[in-house]
Scaffold this active site. Structure first.
Site, PDB file in Angstrom:
ATOM      1  N   GLU A  40       0.848  -1.188   0.000  1.00  0.00           N
ATOM      2  CA  GLU A  40       0.000   0.000   0.000  1.00  0.00           C
ATOM      3  C   GLU A  40       0.884   1.239   0.000  1.00  0.00           C
ATOM      4  O   GLU A  40       1.670   1.448   0.926  1.00  0.00           O
ATOM      5  CB  GLU A  40      -0.938   0.030   1.205  1.00  0.00           C
ATOM      6  CG  GLU A  40      -1.813   1.269   1.187  1.00  0.00           C
ATOM      7  CD  GLU A  40      -3.101   1.126   1.963  1.00  0.00           C
ATOM      8  OE1 GLU A  40      -3.902   2.076   1.914  1.00  0.00           O
ATOM      9  OE2 GLU A  40      -3.299   0.095   2.611  1.00  0.00           O
ATOM     10  N   ASP A  92      10.304   6.584   0.841  1.00  0.00           N
ATOM     11  CA  ASP A  92       9.849   6.637  -0.547  1.00  0.00           C
ATOM     12  C   ASP A  92       9.477   5.231  -1.015  1.00  0.00           C
ATOM     13  O   ASP A  92      10.334   4.349  -1.104  1.00  0.00           O
ATOM     14  CB  ASP A  92      10.969   7.219  -1.409  1.00  0.00           C
ATOM     15  CG  ASP A  92      10.593   7.383  -2.871  1.00  0.00           C
ATOM     16  OD1 ASP A  92       9.540   6.861  -3.293  1.00  0.00           O
ATOM     17  OD2 ASP A  92      11.360   8.023  -3.608  1.00  0.00           O
ATOM     18  N   ASP A 115      -1.131  11.859  -4.107  1.00  0.00           N
ATOM     19  CA  ASP A 115      -1.124  13.305  -4.319  1.00  0.00           C
ATOM     20  C   ASP A 115      -1.356  13.609  -5.793  1.00  0.00           C
ATOM     21  O   ASP A 115      -0.613  13.136  -6.648  1.00  0.00           O
ATOM     22  CB  ASP A 115       0.227  13.876  -3.873  1.00  0.00           C
ATOM     23  CG  ASP A 115       0.201  15.387  -3.722  1.00  0.00           C
ATOM     24  OD1 ASP A 115      -0.474  16.058  -4.532  1.00  0.00           O
ATOM     25  OD2 ASP A 115       0.854  15.901  -2.800  1.00  0.00           O
ATOM     26  N   ASP A 151      -9.839  11.387  -6.197  1.00  0.00           N
ATOM     27  CA  ASP A 151     -10.995  12.286  -6.224  1.00  0.00           C
ATOM     28  C   ASP A 151     -10.755  13.459  -7.171  1.00  0.00           C
ATOM     29  O   ASP A 151     -11.546  14.398  -7.184  1.00  0.00           O
ATOM     30  CB  ASP A 151     -11.298  12.809  -4.810  1.00  0.00           C
ATOM     31  CG  ASP A 151     -10.126  13.551  -4.194  1.00  0.00           C
ATOM     32  OD1 ASP A 151      -8.966  13.121  -4.410  1.00  0.00           O
ATOM     33  OD2 ASP A 151     -10.344  14.551  -3.486  1.00  0.00           O
ATOM     34  N   THR A 186     -12.418   6.687   4.303  1.00  0.00           N
ATOM     35  CA  THR A 186     -11.592   7.364   5.302  1.00  0.00           C
ATOM     36  C   THR A 186     -12.055   8.808   5.485  1.00  0.00           C
ATOM     37  O   THR A 186     -12.867   9.330   4.715  1.00  0.00           O
ATOM     38  CB  THR A 186     -10.130   7.364   4.860  1.00  0.00           C
ATOM     39  OG1 THR A 186     -10.018   8.114   3.636  1.00  0.00           O
ATOM     40  CG2 THR A 186      -9.609   5.945   4.623  1.00  0.00           C
ATOM     41  N   PHE A 188     -10.328  11.374   4.896  1.00  0.00           N
ATOM     42  CA  PHE A 188      -9.868  12.099   3.703  1.00  0.00           C
ATOM     43  C   PHE A 188     -10.897  11.957   2.577  1.00  0.00           C
ATOM     44  O   PHE A 188     -11.281  12.944   1.933  1.00  0.00           O
ATOM     45  CB  PHE A 188      -8.512  11.551   3.256  1.00  0.00           C
ATOM     46  CG  PHE A 188      -7.981  12.177   2.003  1.00  0.00           C
ATOM     47  CD1 PHE A 188      -7.175  13.305   2.067  1.00  0.00           C
ATOM     48  CD2 PHE A 188      -8.290  11.663   0.748  1.00  0.00           C
ATOM     49  CE1 PHE A 188      -6.691  13.901   0.905  1.00  0.00           C
ATOM     50  CE2 PHE A 188      -7.812  12.255  -0.416  1.00  0.00           C
ATOM     51  CZ  PHE A 188      -7.018  13.371  -0.323  1.00  0.00           C
ATOM     52  N   GLU A 189     -11.351  10.728   2.342  1.00  0.00           N
ATOM     53  CA  GLU A 189     -12.311  10.499   1.267  1.00  0.00           C
ATOM     54  C   GLU A 189     -13.643  11.178   1.575  1.00  0.00           C
ATOM     55  O   GLU A 189     -14.287  11.741   0.679  1.00  0.00           O
ATOM     56  CB  GLU A 189     -12.526   9.002   1.056  1.00  0.00           C
ATOM     57  CG  GLU A 189     -13.461   8.689  -0.087  1.00  0.00           C
ATOM     58  CD  GLU A 189     -13.566   7.212  -0.402  1.00  0.00           C
ATOM     59  OE1 GLU A 189     -14.410   6.850  -1.240  1.00  0.00           O
ATOM     60  OE2 GLU A 189     -12.787   6.417   0.178  1.00  0.00           O
TER      61      GLU A 189
END
Length: 207
Positions: A40, A92, A115, A151, A186, A188-189
């Site tokens: 992930e 990273d 992002d 999104d 979440t 964020f979503e």
């Protein structure tokens, strides 16, 4: 970070943390077993990782995040819920994939809400671009699945075009995929939904 996060990092990082860069991973030693592995990328505060790994005990999850509070929060939640199939990388994700994971070692790659770098001059920083997709796909075993969600409409269109152009990836759907049922909504979503932005999922399988 709060005190809970500092405590989680101090106590749990030695048990469940994966520094990046680092040596090539012995995944069986890392998890104490041989099981299909899900990578992930950008696990944020860890809510999706926690829910999906908790409901999927037959697979192991390696979540990678660049922000320390997210790493610490996921470590704390993993301990709280008693999960044994989650490890957390700090750094990273592409560096990890390039130097620490062998080819065909992954059952799935998840890139949920990477992002979008919306400004044109920043598009080169996006995760989903041809050279990165080729690298990530090379680490998928045949039949392994590359799943994404965003999104941002323009980024969704670019993702679809880029993934469809990879000759070794097959779109599992005609265009965008249905929302992955196992992926929780979440915070964020939910903010994106509250702002009126449509969520688009993609699911491609390695041939």
């Amino acid at each position: 970070m709060n005190g809970r996060h500092f405590d989680a990092l101090e106590r749990l990082w030695p048990l469940h943390g994966v520094p990046i860069p680092g040596s090539p991973l012995d995944v069986a030693a890392l998890f104490g077993r041989r099981a299909p592995l899900v990578l992930e990328i950008g696990s944020g505060m860890g809510e999706a990782t926690l829910a999906m790994a908790g409901a999927d005990p037959g697979r192991d999850y390696l979540a990678v995040e660049v922000h320390t509070p997210g790493v610490a929060n996921l470590l704390a939640m993993v301990e709280q819920h008693g999960l044994t199939n989650v490890r957390v990388g700090f750094g990273d994700a592409l560096e990890l994939v390039r130097h620490m994971l062998p080819p065909a070692s992954l059952d799935a790659v998840h890139a949920f809400f990477p992002d979008p770098w919306p400004k044109s001059r920043h598009h080169k920083r996006r995760l989903i671009q041809p050279e990165h997709v080729a690298l990530l796909r090379s680490r998928l075993a045949p039949g392994g699945v590359f799943r994404c969600a965003t999104d941002w409409t323009e980024y969704a269109e670019a993702m679809l075009e880029t993934l469809a152009a990879d000759p070794e990836l097959l779109n599992e759907h005609d265009g965008y995929a249905p929302r992955l049922a196992e992926r929780p909504v979440t915070k964020f979503e939910q903010r994106a939904l509250d702002a009126g932005r449509e969520i688009r999922d993609l699911s491609f399988r390695r041939r």
